[in-house]
Design a protein around this motif. Structure first.
Motif, short mmCIF file in Angstrom:
data_model
loop_
_atom_site.label_atom_id
_atom_site.label_comp_id
_atom_site.label_asym_id
_atom_site.label_seq_id
_atom_site.Cartn_x
_atom_site.Cartn_y
_atom_site.Cartn_z
N LEU A 1 -8.28 2.62 -4.39
CA LEU A 1 -7.98 2.14 -3.05
C LEU A 1 -9.20 1.57 -2.32
CD1 LEU A 1 -5.89 1.81 -0.81
CD2 LEU A 1 -6.45 4.15 -0.05
N ILE B 1 -9.21 -2.26 -0.79
CA ILE B 1 -9.42 -2.59 0.64
C ILE B 1 -10.60 -3.55 0.77
CG2 ILE B 1 -9.99 -1.66 2.89
CD1 ILE B 1 -7.17 -1.02 1.85
N THR B 2 -11.69 -3.30 0.03
CA THR B 2 -12.84 -4.20 0.09
C THR B 2 -12.46 -5.60 -0.41
OG1 THR B 2 -14.32 -2.32 -0.29
CG2 THR B 2 -15.21 -4.54 -0.68
N LEU C 1 0.83 -1.21 0.00
CA LEU C 1 0.00 0.00 0.00
C LEU C 1 0.87 1.26 0.00
CD1 LEU C 1 -2.80 -1.04 2.52
CD2 LEU C 1 -2.93 -0.99 0.01
N PHE D 1 -6.99 -6.72 8.17
CA PHE D 1 -6.96 -7.92 7.34
C PHE D 1 -6.76 -9.17 8.20
CE2 PHE D 1 -4.67 -11.10 4.91
CZ PHE D 1 -5.41 -11.19 3.74
N LEU E 1 -9.47 -6.94 -0.39
CA LEU E 1 -8.58 -7.57 0.59
C LEU E 1 -9.36 -8.14 1.76
CD1 LEU E 1 -5.61 -5.01 0.63
CD2 LEU E 1 -5.51 -7.40 -0.11
N TYR F 1 -4.48 -1.17 8.05
CA TYR F 1 -5.16 -2.04 7.09
C TYR F 1 -4.70 -3.49 7.24
CZ TYR F 1 -6.95 2.07 4.60
OH TYR F 1 -7.60 3.24 4.26
N GLN G 1 0.21 5.22 0.55
CA GLN G 1 -0.37 5.35 1.88
C GLN G 1 0.74 5.49 2.93
OE1 GLN G 1 -3.95 5.17 2.81
NE2 GLN G 1 -3.81 5.88 0.70
N SER H 1 -1.17 4.15 8.27
CA SER H 1 -2.45 3.72 7.70
C SER H 1 -2.35 2.33 7.09
CB SER H 1 -2.90 4.72 6.63
OG SER H 1 -3.08 6.01 7.19
#
Length: 593
Positions: free
Chosen positions: A333, A337-338, A271, A289, A340, A285, A277, A281
Protein backbone atom coordinates in the motif's frame (compact mmCIF):
# COMPACT_ATOMS: atom_id res chain seq x y z
CA UNK A 1 -5.22 50.47 -28.62
CA UNK A 2 -7.32 49.46 -31.60
CA UNK A 3 -6.07 50.42 -35.04
CA UNK A 4 -8.71 50.76 -37.72
CA UNK A 5 -7.71 51.42 -41.30
CA UNK A 6 -10.14 51.86 -44.16
CA UNK A 7 -8.64 50.84 -47.46
CA UNK A 8 -10.44 52.06 -50.58
CA UNK A 9 -11.32 49.05 -52.70
CA UNK A 10 -13.79 49.57 -55.54
CA UNK A 11 -14.67 45.89 -55.72
CA UNK A 12 -16.21 45.79 -52.26
CA UNK A 13 -19.96 46.50 -51.99
CA UNK A 14 -20.93 49.66 -50.15
CA UNK A 15 -23.26 47.73 -47.84
CA UNK A 16 -20.37 45.51 -46.70
CA UNK A 17 -18.15 48.54 -46.12
CA UNK A 18 -20.83 50.05 -43.89
CA UNK A 19 -21.31 46.89 -41.81
CA UNK A 20 -17.67 45.87 -41.35
CA UNK A 21 -16.73 45.07 -37.73
CA UNK A 22 -14.52 47.76 -36.19
CA UNK A 23 -11.80 45.35 -35.10
CA UNK A 24 -8.43 45.55 -36.74
CA UNK A 25 -7.59 45.90 -40.40
CA UNK A 26 -9.90 44.53 -43.08
CA UNK A 27 -8.45 44.26 -46.56
CA UNK A 28 -10.65 43.35 -49.49
CA UNK A 29 -9.40 42.37 -52.88
CA UNK A 30 -11.53 41.24 -55.78
CA UNK A 31 -9.94 39.60 -58.78
CA UNK A 32 -12.27 38.04 -61.30
CA UNK A 33 -14.72 35.83 -59.42
CA UNK A 34 -12.50 35.32 -56.40
CA UNK A 35 -12.82 37.52 -53.32
CA UNK A 36 -10.55 37.16 -50.35
CA UNK A 37 -10.94 38.87 -47.02
CA UNK A 38 -7.83 39.29 -44.95
CA UNK A 39 -8.10 40.34 -41.33
CA UNK A 40 -5.13 41.57 -39.35
CA UNK A 41 -5.99 41.70 -35.66
CA UNK A 42 -4.10 44.01 -33.38
CA UNK A 43 -3.86 43.67 -29.62
CA UNK A 44 -6.74 45.65 -28.17
CA UNK A 45 -5.15 46.92 -25.00
CA UNK A 46 -8.22 48.98 -24.17
CA UNK A 47 -10.00 45.72 -23.44
CA UNK A 48 -7.52 44.50 -20.84
CA UNK A 49 -9.57 44.76 -17.69
CA UNK A 50 -7.83 43.80 -14.45
CA UNK A 51 -6.40 40.45 -15.61
CA UNK A 52 -5.44 39.37 -12.08
CA UNK A 53 -8.96 40.00 -10.76
CA UNK A 54 -10.57 38.22 -13.72
CA UNK A 55 -8.25 35.24 -13.25
CA UNK A 56 -9.11 35.03 -9.54
CA UNK A 57 -12.83 35.20 -10.33
CA UNK A 58 -12.44 32.42 -12.89
CA UNK A 59 -10.49 30.21 -10.45
CA UNK A 60 -13.08 30.69 -7.70
CA UNK A 61 -15.90 29.92 -10.12
CA UNK A 62 -14.16 26.76 -11.32
CA UNK A 63 -13.39 25.59 -7.77
CA UNK A 64 -16.97 26.05 -6.57
CA UNK A 65 -18.52 24.46 -9.63
CA UNK A 66 -16.02 21.60 -9.58
CA UNK A 67 -17.13 20.84 -6.05
CA UNK A 68 -20.76 20.90 -7.13
CA UNK A 69 -19.92 18.61 -10.04
CA UNK A 70 -19.20 15.75 -7.60
CA UNK A 71 -21.92 16.58 -5.09
CA UNK A 72 -24.07 13.73 -6.30
CA UNK A 73 -22.06 11.71 -3.79
CA UNK A 74 -24.14 13.34 -1.06
CA UNK A 75 -27.02 10.97 -1.71
CA UNK A 76 -25.28 8.11 -3.53
CA UNK A 77 -24.38 5.39 -1.09
CA UNK A 78 -22.82 2.34 -2.73
CA UNK A 79 -24.21 0.04 -0.07
CA UNK A 80 -27.76 1.27 -0.75
CA UNK A 81 -27.84 1.49 -4.53
CA UNK A 82 -25.35 -1.23 -5.34
CA UNK A 83 -22.01 -0.71 -7.01
CA UNK A 84 -23.41 -0.70 -10.56
CA UNK A 85 -26.20 1.77 -9.82
CA UNK A 86 -23.93 4.06 -7.84
CA UNK A 87 -21.26 4.06 -10.56
CA UNK A 88 -23.86 4.82 -13.23
CA UNK A 89 -25.35 7.70 -11.27
CA UNK A 90 -21.92 9.14 -10.50
CA UNK A 91 -21.12 9.03 -14.20
CA UNK A 92 -24.16 11.10 -15.23
CA UNK A 93 -22.84 14.54 -14.12
CA UNK A 94 -19.43 13.82 -15.61
CA UNK A 95 -20.90 12.80 -18.96
CA UNK A 96 -23.29 15.74 -19.13
CA UNK A 97 -20.67 18.26 -17.99
CA UNK A 98 -18.09 17.00 -20.46
CA UNK A 99 -20.43 17.09 -23.44
CA UNK A 100 -21.90 20.47 -22.48
CA UNK A 101 -18.50 22.13 -22.39
CA UNK A 102 -18.53 22.51 -26.17
CA UNK A 103 -21.70 24.65 -26.47
CA UNK A 104 -20.85 26.45 -23.23
CA UNK A 105 -17.44 27.45 -24.59
CA UNK A 106 -18.94 28.60 -27.88
CA UNK A 107 -21.61 30.65 -26.09
CA UNK A 108 -18.99 32.25 -23.85
CA UNK A 109 -16.89 33.24 -26.84
CA UNK A 110 -19.93 34.90 -28.35
CA UNK A 111 -21.72 36.44 -25.34
CA UNK A 112 -18.98 36.67 -22.71
CA UNK A 113 -18.31 35.11 -19.33
CA UNK A 114 -20.18 37.93 -17.59
CA UNK A 115 -23.39 36.38 -18.93
CA UNK A 116 -22.57 32.66 -18.96
CA UNK A 117 -20.67 32.22 -15.68
CA UNK A 118 -23.47 33.57 -13.44
CA UNK A 119 -26.00 31.39 -15.29
CA UNK A 120 -23.89 28.26 -14.82
CA UNK A 121 -23.30 29.06 -11.14
CA UNK A 122 -27.01 29.66 -10.50
CA UNK A 123 -27.90 26.34 -12.12
CA UNK A 124 -25.26 24.65 -9.97
CA UNK A 125 -26.58 26.34 -6.84
CA UNK A 126 -30.14 25.24 -7.55
CA UNK A 127 -29.02 21.69 -8.32
CA UNK A 128 -26.98 21.42 -5.11
CA UNK A 129 -29.85 22.71 -3.02
CA UNK A 130 -32.22 20.29 -4.76
CA UNK A 131 -30.16 17.38 -3.44
CA UNK A 132 -31.64 17.98 0.02
CA UNK A 133 -35.15 17.32 -1.30
CA UNK A 134 -34.83 14.41 -3.75
CA UNK A 135 -36.54 11.26 -2.63
CA UNK A 136 -36.93 9.21 -5.81
CA UNK A 137 -34.80 7.72 -8.54
CA UNK A 138 -36.10 9.87 -11.43
CA UNK A 139 -35.66 13.04 -9.38
CA UNK A 140 -32.12 12.03 -8.50
CA UNK A 141 -31.28 11.45 -12.16
CA UNK A 142 -32.72 14.87 -13.08
CA UNK A 143 -30.61 16.55 -10.41
CA UNK A 144 -27.55 14.63 -11.59
CA UNK A 145 -28.09 15.96 -15.12
CA UNK A 146 -28.42 19.52 -13.82
CA UNK A 147 -25.31 19.11 -11.68
CA UNK A 148 -23.43 18.08 -14.81
CA UNK A 149 -23.72 21.63 -16.12
CA UNK A 150 -21.37 22.71 -13.33
CA UNK A 151 -18.59 21.03 -15.32
CA UNK A 152 -18.97 23.65 -18.06
CA UNK A 153 -17.32 26.23 -15.77
CA UNK A 154 -13.99 24.94 -17.07
CA UNK A 155 -14.67 26.25 -20.60
CA UNK A 156 -16.40 29.41 -19.39
CA UNK A 157 -13.58 30.40 -17.04
CA UNK A 158 -10.93 29.63 -19.64
CA UNK A 159 -12.56 32.06 -22.06
CA UNK A 160 -12.61 34.75 -19.37
CA UNK A 161 -8.95 34.23 -18.51
CA UNK A 162 -7.85 34.22 -22.14
CA UNK A 163 -9.54 37.52 -22.91
CA UNK A 164 -8.47 39.28 -19.71
CA UNK A 165 -4.85 40.13 -20.35
CA UNK A 166 -1.93 40.44 -22.72
CA UNK A 167 -1.00 37.55 -25.01
CA UNK A 168 2.44 36.89 -23.54
CA UNK A 169 0.92 35.92 -20.17
CA UNK A 170 -2.14 34.12 -21.47
CA UNK A 171 -0.70 30.60 -21.47
CA UNK A 172 0.60 30.77 -17.90
CA UNK A 173 -2.65 32.31 -16.61
CA UNK A 174 -4.61 29.51 -18.24
CA UNK A 175 -2.49 26.83 -16.55
CA UNK A 176 -2.92 28.60 -13.20
CA UNK A 177 -6.65 28.72 -13.81
CA UNK A 178 -6.62 24.94 -14.32
CA UNK A 179 -5.69 24.50 -10.67
CA UNK A 180 -9.26 25.49 -9.81
CA UNK A 181 -10.34 21.85 -10.11
CA UNK A 182 -8.95 21.47 -6.59
CA UNK A 183 -12.45 22.41 -5.47
CA UNK A 184 -13.48 18.80 -6.10
CA UNK A 185 -10.95 17.44 -3.59
CA UNK A 186 -12.84 18.33 -0.37
CA UNK A 187 -16.06 16.88 -1.76
CA UNK A 188 -14.39 13.60 -2.77
CA UNK A 189 -12.65 13.31 0.57
CA UNK A 190 -15.66 14.13 2.74
CA UNK A 191 -18.36 12.04 1.02
CA UNK A 192 -18.21 8.99 3.34
CA UNK A 193 -17.17 10.83 6.51
CA UNK A 194 -20.19 12.97 7.35
CA UNK A 195 -23.61 11.91 8.50
CA UNK A 196 -26.79 13.08 6.81
CA UNK A 197 -27.23 16.14 9.03
CA UNK A 198 -23.69 17.32 8.33
CA UNK A 199 -24.17 16.71 4.63
CA UNK A 200 -27.35 18.75 4.71
CA UNK A 201 -25.39 21.68 6.13
CA UNK A 202 -22.62 21.26 3.55
CA UNK A 203 -25.13 21.12 0.71
CA UNK A 204 -27.01 24.22 1.81
CA UNK A 205 -23.77 26.08 2.44
CA UNK A 206 -22.29 25.27 -0.98
CA UNK A 207 -25.53 26.19 -2.73
CA UNK A 208 -25.64 29.54 -0.94
CA UNK A 209 -22.00 30.28 -1.78
CA UNK A 210 -22.59 29.43 -5.44
CA UNK A 211 -25.60 31.73 -5.57
CA UNK A 212 -23.61 34.53 -3.95
CA UNK A 213 -20.77 33.98 -6.37
CA UNK A 214 -23.18 34.25 -9.30
CA UNK A 215 -24.28 37.68 -8.11
CA UNK A 216 -20.71 38.86 -7.54
CA UNK A 217 -19.62 37.50 -10.93
CA UNK A 218 -22.39 39.40 -12.71
CA UNK A 219 -21.24 42.60 -11.03
CA UNK A 220 -17.46 42.16 -11.22
CA UNK A 221 -16.66 40.26 -14.41
CA UNK A 222 -15.89 42.44 -17.39
CA UNK A 223 -15.15 40.73 -20.70
CA UNK A 224 -12.64 42.26 -23.07
CA UNK A 225 -14.29 43.06 -26.40
CA UNK A 226 -14.07 40.31 -29.00
CA UNK A 227 -14.58 40.44 -32.77
CA UNK A 228 -18.15 39.88 -33.87
CA UNK A 229 -18.82 36.30 -34.96
CA UNK A 230 -20.63 36.17 -38.25
CA UNK A 231 -22.87 33.29 -39.24
CA UNK A 232 -24.55 30.61 -37.19
CA UNK A 233 -23.10 29.15 -34.02
CA UNK A 234 -22.69 25.62 -35.51
CA UNK A 235 -20.79 27.00 -38.49
CA UNK A 236 -18.55 29.06 -36.24
CA UNK A 237 -17.90 25.97 -34.14
CA UNK A 238 -16.90 23.91 -37.17
CA UNK A 239 -14.61 26.66 -38.45
CA UNK A 240 -12.78 26.87 -35.13
CA UNK A 241 -12.39 23.11 -34.82
CA UNK A 242 -11.05 22.56 -38.34
CA UNK A 243 -7.31 22.99 -37.55
CA UNK A 244 -5.54 19.64 -36.98
CA UNK A 245 -3.93 20.95 -33.79
CA UNK A 246 -7.34 20.89 -32.07
CA UNK A 247 -7.70 17.16 -32.63
CA UNK A 248 -4.17 16.56 -31.41
CA UNK A 249 -4.77 18.57 -28.25
CA UNK A 250 -7.94 16.54 -27.64
CA UNK A 251 -6.04 13.25 -27.77
CA UNK A 252 -3.21 14.48 -25.57
CA UNK A 253 -5.55 16.12 -23.04
CA UNK A 254 -7.60 12.92 -22.94
CA UNK A 255 -4.43 10.98 -22.14
CA UNK A 256 -3.57 13.47 -19.37
CA UNK A 257 -6.97 14.03 -17.77
CA UNK A 258 -8.59 10.67 -18.46
CA UNK A 259 -6.51 8.82 -15.87
CA UNK A 260 -7.02 11.64 -13.36
CA UNK A 261 -10.79 11.48 -13.65
CA UNK A 262 -10.82 7.68 -13.72
CA UNK A 263 -8.78 7.53 -10.52
CA UNK A 264 -10.95 10.18 -8.87
CA UNK A 265 -14.08 8.15 -9.63
CA UNK A 266 -12.63 4.69 -9.02
CA UNK A 267 -9.84 4.99 -6.46
CA UNK A 268 -12.03 4.56 -3.38
CA UNK A 269 -13.49 1.29 -4.67
CA UNK A 270 -10.08 0.09 -5.87
CA UNK A 271 -8.43 0.62 -2.49
CA UNK A 272 -11.48 -0.83 -0.71
CA UNK A 273 -11.58 -4.04 -2.75
CA UNK A 274 -7.84 -4.58 -3.33
CA UNK A 275 -6.25 -3.31 -0.10
CA UNK A 276 -9.30 -3.57 2.19
CA UNK A 277 -9.10 0.08 3.12
CA UNK A 278 -12.08 1.67 4.83
CA UNK A 279 -14.15 3.85 2.51
CA UNK A 280 -13.26 6.91 4.57
CA UNK A 281 -9.51 6.36 4.21
CA UNK A 282 -9.86 5.51 0.52
CA UNK A 283 -11.82 8.72 -0.06
CA UNK A 284 -9.13 10.78 1.63
CA UNK A 285 -6.52 9.23 -0.67
CA UNK A 286 -8.70 10.17 -3.66
CA UNK A 287 -8.88 13.74 -2.39
CA UNK A 288 -5.09 13.90 -2.02
CA UNK A 289 -4.72 12.54 -5.54
CA UNK A 290 -7.01 15.19 -7.05
CA UNK A 291 -5.33 17.94 -5.02
CA UNK A 292 -1.85 16.92 -6.17
CA UNK A 293 -2.97 16.88 -9.80
CA UNK A 294 -4.56 20.32 -9.45
CA UNK A 295 -1.67 22.14 -7.78
CA UNK A 296 0.85 20.85 -10.32
CA UNK A 297 -0.99 22.35 -13.30
CA UNK A 298 0.58 25.79 -12.80
CA UNK A 299 3.96 24.08 -12.52
CA UNK A 300 3.30 22.44 -15.88
CA UNK A 301 2.62 25.83 -17.42
CA UNK A 302 5.73 27.33 -15.84
CA UNK A 303 7.93 24.50 -17.14
CA UNK A 304 6.42 24.68 -20.62
CA UNK A 305 7.19 28.41 -20.72
CA UNK A 306 10.87 27.63 -20.22
CA UNK A 307 11.43 24.37 -22.06
CA UNK A 308 10.29 22.82 -25.29
CA UNK A 309 6.79 21.49 -24.66
CA UNK A 310 6.82 18.19 -26.57
CA UNK A 311 9.76 16.55 -24.72
CA UNK A 312 8.30 17.71 -21.42
CA UNK A 313 4.90 16.23 -22.22
CA UNK A 314 6.44 13.03 -23.55
CA UNK A 315 8.34 12.60 -20.28
CA UNK A 316 5.19 13.17 -18.22
CA UNK A 317 3.21 10.58 -20.18
CA UNK A 318 6.08 8.11 -19.97
CA UNK A 319 6.21 8.52 -16.18
CA UNK A 320 2.46 7.94 -15.95
CA UNK A 321 2.86 4.75 -17.99
CA UNK A 322 5.75 3.45 -15.89
CA UNK A 323 3.99 4.12 -12.58
CA UNK A 324 0.81 2.55 -13.94
CA UNK A 325 2.68 -0.67 -14.67
CA UNK A 326 4.01 -0.62 -11.10
CA UNK A 327 0.50 -0.13 -9.67
CA UNK A 328 -0.91 -2.91 -11.84
CA UNK A 329 1.13 -5.55 -10.00
CA UNK A 330 -0.40 -4.58 -6.63
CA UNK A 331 2.70 -3.66 -4.58
CA UNK A 332 2.38 -2.81 -0.87
CA UNK A 333 0.00 0.00 0.00
CA UNK A 334 2.68 2.65 0.76
CA UNK A 335 4.24 2.01 -2.66
CA UNK A 336 0.83 2.26 -4.34
CA UNK A 337 0.02 5.57 -2.65
CA UNK A 338 3.43 6.99 -3.59
CA UNK A 339 2.99 5.82 -7.18
CA UNK A 340 -0.51 7.32 -7.35
CA UNK A 341 0.80 10.67 -6.18
CA UNK A 342 3.48 10.42 -8.86
CA UNK A 343 0.80 9.75 -11.48
CA UNK A 344 -1.13 12.78 -10.23
CA UNK A 345 1.94 15.02 -10.42
CA UNK A 346 2.94 13.83 -13.89
CA UNK A 347 -0.56 13.97 -15.35
CA UNK A 348 -1.24 17.34 -13.72
CA UNK A 349 1.99 18.73 -15.14
CA UNK A 350 1.05 17.47 -18.60
CA UNK A 351 -2.41 19.01 -18.36
CA UNK A 352 -0.95 22.34 -17.23
CA UNK A 353 1.55 22.26 -20.08
CA UNK A 354 -1.21 21.63 -22.60
CA UNK A 355 -3.25 24.51 -21.19
CA UNK A 356 -0.20 26.73 -21.58
CA UNK A 357 0.26 25.67 -25.20
CA UNK A 358 -3.42 26.22 -26.00
CA UNK A 359 -3.35 29.62 -24.34
CA UNK A 360 -0.38 30.62 -26.48
CA UNK A 361 -1.69 29.18 -29.73
CA UNK A 362 -5.43 29.91 -29.75
CA UNK A 363 -6.81 33.43 -30.32
CA UNK A 364 -8.57 34.66 -27.17
CA UNK A 365 -11.95 35.00 -28.87
CA UNK A 366 -11.88 31.24 -29.63
CA UNK A 367 -10.38 29.90 -26.40
CA UNK A 368 -13.70 29.02 -24.75
CA UNK A 369 -14.74 26.75 -27.60
CA UNK A 370 -11.34 25.10 -28.02
CA UNK A 371 -11.00 24.49 -24.27
CA UNK A 372 -14.57 23.21 -24.26
CA UNK A 373 -13.78 20.61 -26.90
CA UNK A 374 -10.48 19.65 -25.31
CA UNK A 375 -12.08 19.47 -21.87
CA UNK A 376 -14.90 17.34 -23.24
CA UNK A 377 -12.34 14.91 -24.62
CA UNK A 378 -10.67 14.73 -21.21
CA UNK A 379 -13.93 14.15 -19.33
CA UNK A 380 -15.33 11.55 -21.69
CA UNK A 381 -12.01 9.69 -21.80
CA UNK A 382 -12.12 9.53 -18.01
CA UNK A 383 -15.54 7.89 -18.17
CA UNK A 384 -14.35 5.39 -20.75
CA UNK A 385 -11.32 4.52 -18.65
CA UNK A 386 -13.50 4.10 -15.57
CA UNK A 387 -15.85 1.82 -17.51
CA UNK A 388 -12.86 -0.16 -18.78
CA UNK A 389 -11.61 -0.77 -15.24
CA UNK A 390 -15.06 -1.87 -14.14
CA UNK A 391 -15.57 -4.25 -17.07
CA UNK A 392 -12.14 -5.82 -16.73
CA UNK A 393 -12.64 -6.31 -12.99
CA UNK A 394 -16.04 -7.90 -13.59
CA UNK A 395 -14.53 -10.37 -16.06
CA UNK A 396 -11.22 -11.09 -14.36
CA UNK A 397 -11.81 -10.14 -10.71
CA UNK A 398 -8.63 -8.08 -10.94
CA UNK A 399 -7.64 -4.58 -11.97
CA UNK A 400 -4.25 -5.58 -13.37
CA UNK A 401 -5.23 -5.85 -17.03
CA UNK A 402 -7.28 -2.65 -16.92
CA UNK A 403 -4.47 -0.63 -15.36
CA UNK A 404 -2.00 -2.04 -17.88
CA UNK A 405 -4.27 -0.89 -20.70
CA UNK A 406 -4.42 2.62 -19.23
CA UNK A 407 -0.63 2.60 -18.99
CA UNK A 408 -0.54 1.68 -22.66
CA UNK A 409 -2.62 4.78 -23.48
CA UNK A 410 -0.12 6.98 -21.65
CA UNK A 411 2.80 5.29 -23.41
CA UNK A 412 1.12 5.87 -26.78
CA UNK A 413 0.69 9.57 -25.96
CA UNK A 414 4.40 9.77 -25.09
CA UNK A 415 5.30 8.17 -28.42
CA UNK A 416 3.05 10.52 -30.36
CA UNK A 417 4.67 13.53 -28.70
CA UNK A 418 8.05 12.33 -29.91
CA UNK A 419 6.98 11.92 -33.52
CA UNK A 420 7.90 14.91 -35.66
CA UNK A 421 4.41 15.88 -36.70
CA UNK A 422 3.09 15.74 -33.14
CA UNK A 423 6.21 17.31 -31.72
CA UNK A 424 5.80 20.15 -34.14
CA UNK A 425 2.12 20.75 -33.54
CA UNK A 426 2.87 21.58 -29.91
CA UNK A 427 4.94 24.58 -30.90
CA UNK A 428 2.96 27.74 -31.09
CA UNK A 429 1.66 27.66 -34.66
CA UNK A 430 -0.41 30.85 -34.74
CA UNK A 431 0.52 34.51 -34.55
CA UNK A 432 -1.32 36.51 -31.92
CA UNK A 433 -0.51 40.16 -32.38
CA UNK A 434 1.09 41.75 -35.40
CA UNK A 435 4.67 40.42 -35.71
CA UNK A 436 7.23 43.03 -34.78
CA UNK A 437 8.71 42.66 -38.25
CA UNK A 438 5.46 44.03 -39.72
CA UNK A 439 5.19 46.98 -37.34
CA UNK A 440 6.69 49.46 -39.82
CA UNK A 441 5.17 47.97 -42.98
CA UNK A 442 3.40 50.40 -45.27
CA UNK A 443 -0.09 48.99 -45.59
CA UNK A 444 -1.56 49.31 -49.05
CA UNK A 445 -4.55 47.87 -50.84
CA UNK A 446 -2.57 44.67 -51.38
CA UNK A 447 -0.68 44.41 -48.10
CA UNK A 448 1.67 41.78 -49.57
CA UNK A 449 4.42 40.11 -47.57
CA UNK A 450 7.27 37.99 -48.89
CA UNK A 451 8.70 35.37 -46.52
CA UNK A 452 12.04 33.66 -47.07
CA UNK A 453 12.42 30.06 -46.01
CA UNK A 454 15.37 27.70 -46.40
CA UNK A 455 14.87 23.95 -46.69
CA UNK A 456 17.15 23.39 -43.70
CA UNK A 457 14.70 25.34 -41.52
CA UNK A 458 11.94 22.77 -42.09
CA UNK A 459 13.84 19.77 -40.76
CA UNK A 460 13.27 20.27 -37.04
CA UNK A 461 9.71 21.63 -37.28
CA UNK A 462 8.05 20.48 -40.50
CA UNK A 463 4.56 21.08 -39.12
CA UNK A 464 4.96 24.44 -37.42
CA UNK A 465 6.46 26.18 -40.45
CA UNK A 466 3.39 25.63 -42.70
CA UNK A 467 1.10 26.51 -39.78
CA UNK A 468 2.79 29.88 -39.26
CA UNK A 469 2.74 30.61 -42.98
CA UNK A 470 -0.92 29.69 -43.23
CA UNK A 471 -1.79 31.93 -40.30
CA UNK A 472 0.08 34.83 -41.87
CA UNK A 473 -1.74 34.19 -45.16
CA UNK A 474 -5.05 34.88 -43.41
CA UNK A 475 -3.79 38.37 -42.58
CA UNK A 476 -1.65 39.38 -45.56
CA UNK A 477 -1.26 38.51 -49.20
CA UNK A 478 1.62 36.07 -48.98
CA UNK A 479 4.37 34.79 -51.23
CA UNK A 480 6.82 32.27 -49.79
CA UNK A 481 10.29 32.12 -51.33
CA UNK A 482 11.57 28.61 -50.64
CA UNK A 483 15.29 27.97 -51.03
CA UNK A 484 15.63 24.31 -52.00
CA UNK A 485 19.24 23.94 -53.11
CA UNK A 486 20.84 20.66 -51.88
CA UNK A 487 18.12 20.15 -49.25
CA UNK A 488 19.10 18.16 -46.15
CA UNK A 489 17.51 14.84 -45.28
CA UNK A 490 14.17 15.30 -43.57
CA UNK A 491 13.35 18.68 -45.05
CA UNK A 492 10.03 19.40 -46.73
CA UNK A 493 9.94 19.04 -50.48
CA UNK A 494 8.28 21.89 -52.40
CA UNK A 495 5.24 19.69 -53.02
CA UNK A 496 5.00 18.82 -49.31
CA UNK A 497 5.25 22.49 -48.32
CA UNK A 498 2.52 23.51 -50.77
CA UNK A 499 0.29 20.62 -49.66
CA UNK A 500 0.79 21.44 -45.97
CA UNK A 501 -0.18 25.10 -46.48
CA UNK A 502 -3.16 24.09 -48.65
CA UNK A 503 -4.41 21.68 -45.95
CA UNK A 504 -4.54 24.56 -43.48
CA UNK A 505 -6.16 26.96 -45.96
CA UNK A 506 -8.93 24.93 -47.64
CA UNK A 507 -10.60 28.08 -49.00
CA UNK A 508 -7.46 29.59 -50.53
CA UNK A 509 -5.72 28.87 -53.79
CA UNK A 510 -2.18 27.72 -53.02
CA UNK A 511 0.25 27.08 -55.86
CA UNK A 512 3.96 26.49 -56.27
CA UNK A 513 6.28 27.91 -58.94
CA UNK A 514 9.86 27.12 -59.87
CA UNK A 515 11.50 30.54 -60.27
CA UNK A 516 14.81 31.52 -61.81
CA UNK A 517 16.32 33.81 -59.19
CA UNK A 518 18.65 35.37 -61.75
CA UNK A 519 15.93 36.35 -64.20
CA UNK A 520 13.42 38.80 -62.68
CA UNK A 521 11.65 39.10 -66.02
CA UNK A 522 10.61 35.44 -66.18
CA UNK A 523 6.96 34.61 -66.80
CA UNK A 524 6.63 32.92 -63.41
CA UNK A 525 6.84 36.33 -61.72
CA UNK A 526 3.78 37.48 -63.66
CA UNK A 527 1.89 34.29 -62.74
CA UNK A 528 2.70 34.83 -59.06
CA UNK A 529 1.48 38.43 -59.25
CA UNK A 530 -1.78 37.26 -60.86
CA UNK A 531 -2.29 34.60 -58.18
CA UNK A 532 -1.77 37.15 -55.41
CA UNK A 533 -4.21 39.51 -57.10
CA UNK A 534 -6.81 36.72 -56.98
CA UNK A 535 -6.25 36.24 -53.26
CA UNK A 536 -4.09 33.13 -53.53
CA UNK A 537 -0.89 32.09 -51.78
CA UNK A 538 2.24 31.58 -53.87
CA UNK A 539 5.26 29.41 -53.08
CA UNK A 540 8.24 30.38 -55.23
CA UNK A 541 10.92 27.66 -55.27
CA UNK A 542 14.43 28.89 -56.03
CA UNK A 543 17.64 26.96 -56.51
CA UNK A 544 19.53 28.69 -53.72
CA UNK A 545 20.36 27.85 -50.13
CA UNK A 546 19.73 31.47 -49.09
CA UNK A 547 16.62 32.78 -50.85
CA UNK A 548 16.95 36.37 -49.58
CA UNK A 549 18.10 37.84 -52.89
CA UNK A 550 15.34 36.11 -54.85
CA UNK A 551 12.82 37.26 -52.25
CA UNK A 552 13.95 40.86 -52.67
CA UNK A 553 13.54 40.64 -56.44
CA UNK A 554 10.15 39.01 -56.16
CA UNK A 555 8.99 41.47 -53.50
CA UNK A 556 9.78 44.36 -55.80
CA UNK A 557 8.06 42.69 -58.75
CA UNK A 558 4.78 42.03 -56.91
CA UNK A 559 4.83 45.26 -54.89
CA UNK A 560 5.35 43.66 -51.48
CA UNK A 561 5.78 46.13 -48.64
CA UNK A 562 7.72 43.80 -46.32
CA UNK A 563 10.21 40.95 -46.59
CA UNK A 564 10.41 38.59 -43.59
CA UNK A 565 12.30 35.46 -42.75
CA UNK A 566 11.37 32.52 -40.56
CA UNK A 567 13.61 32.03 -37.53
CA UNK A 568 13.66 28.86 -35.46
CA UNK A 569 13.52 29.36 -31.71
CA UNK A 570 14.31 26.45 -29.34
CA UNK A 571 11.33 27.31 -27.12
CA UNK A 572 8.73 29.19 -29.13
CA UNK A 573 9.21 27.18 -32.30
CA UNK A 574 9.04 29.65 -35.19
CA UNK A 575 8.94 33.42 -35.29
CA UNK A 576 9.10 36.03 -38.03
CA UNK A 577 11.83 38.64 -38.30
CA UNK A 578 12.62 41.38 -40.79
CA UNK A 579 14.90 40.21 -43.58
CA UNK A 580 17.78 42.57 -42.67
CA UNK A 581 16.99 45.05 -45.40
CA UNK A 582 17.28 42.49 -48.18
CA UNK A 583 14.93 44.34 -50.49
CA UNK A 584 16.63 47.70 -49.99
CA UNK A 585 20.04 46.19 -50.55
CA UNK A 586 18.92 44.57 -53.78
CA UNK A 587 17.40 47.80 -55.01
CA UNK A 588 20.57 49.74 -54.25
CA UNK A 589 22.59 47.11 -56.09
CA UNK A 590 20.46 47.63 -59.17
CA UNK A 591 19.34 44.02 -59.25
CA UNK A 592 15.68 44.96 -59.53
CA UNK A 593 14.14 46.35 -62.67
Amino acid sequence: MTIQLFVPCPGRPAAERATAPPHGLHLWNRGGSVETRLRLFMVDESGLRHPALMTVMAIIGLALNAGAWFMIGVVVRPLELGSAGAALLLAVPVAVGSAARVPAGALTDRYGARVVMPVVSLISAGSVLALTFVDSGPALVAVAVALGLAGTAFAVGASLVARAGKPRRRGLRLSVFGAGVIGAAPILGAVPLLDRAAWHAVTVGLGAVLAGYAVVAALVIRDAPAPAHRGSLPRYTLDVLRPPATRQWCLLFAAACGPLLAVALFLSRYLYSTYHQALGSAALYAAVFVGAAAVTRPAGGWLTARYRPAPLLAGCYLLVAALGVLIAFEPPLPVVITALVGVAVAAGTAAGGLLYVIGRAVPPEQTGLVIGVVGAAGGLSGLLMTALLGVVHALDASYTIGIMLLSGVAAAASYLCRRHEWFDALSFPTLHATPAALADAKYTATGTTAVTLAAADTVARPGTVPAVLAELATRRELVVVYGHDAPPVGSLSPLQLVAAIRDRLPRHRVAGFVVDAGDPSSAEYDLIADLLADGGVAVAVVDAADPARAAAALADRVGADSVLRLVLDPRDGVRLEAESGAADAARRAGALT
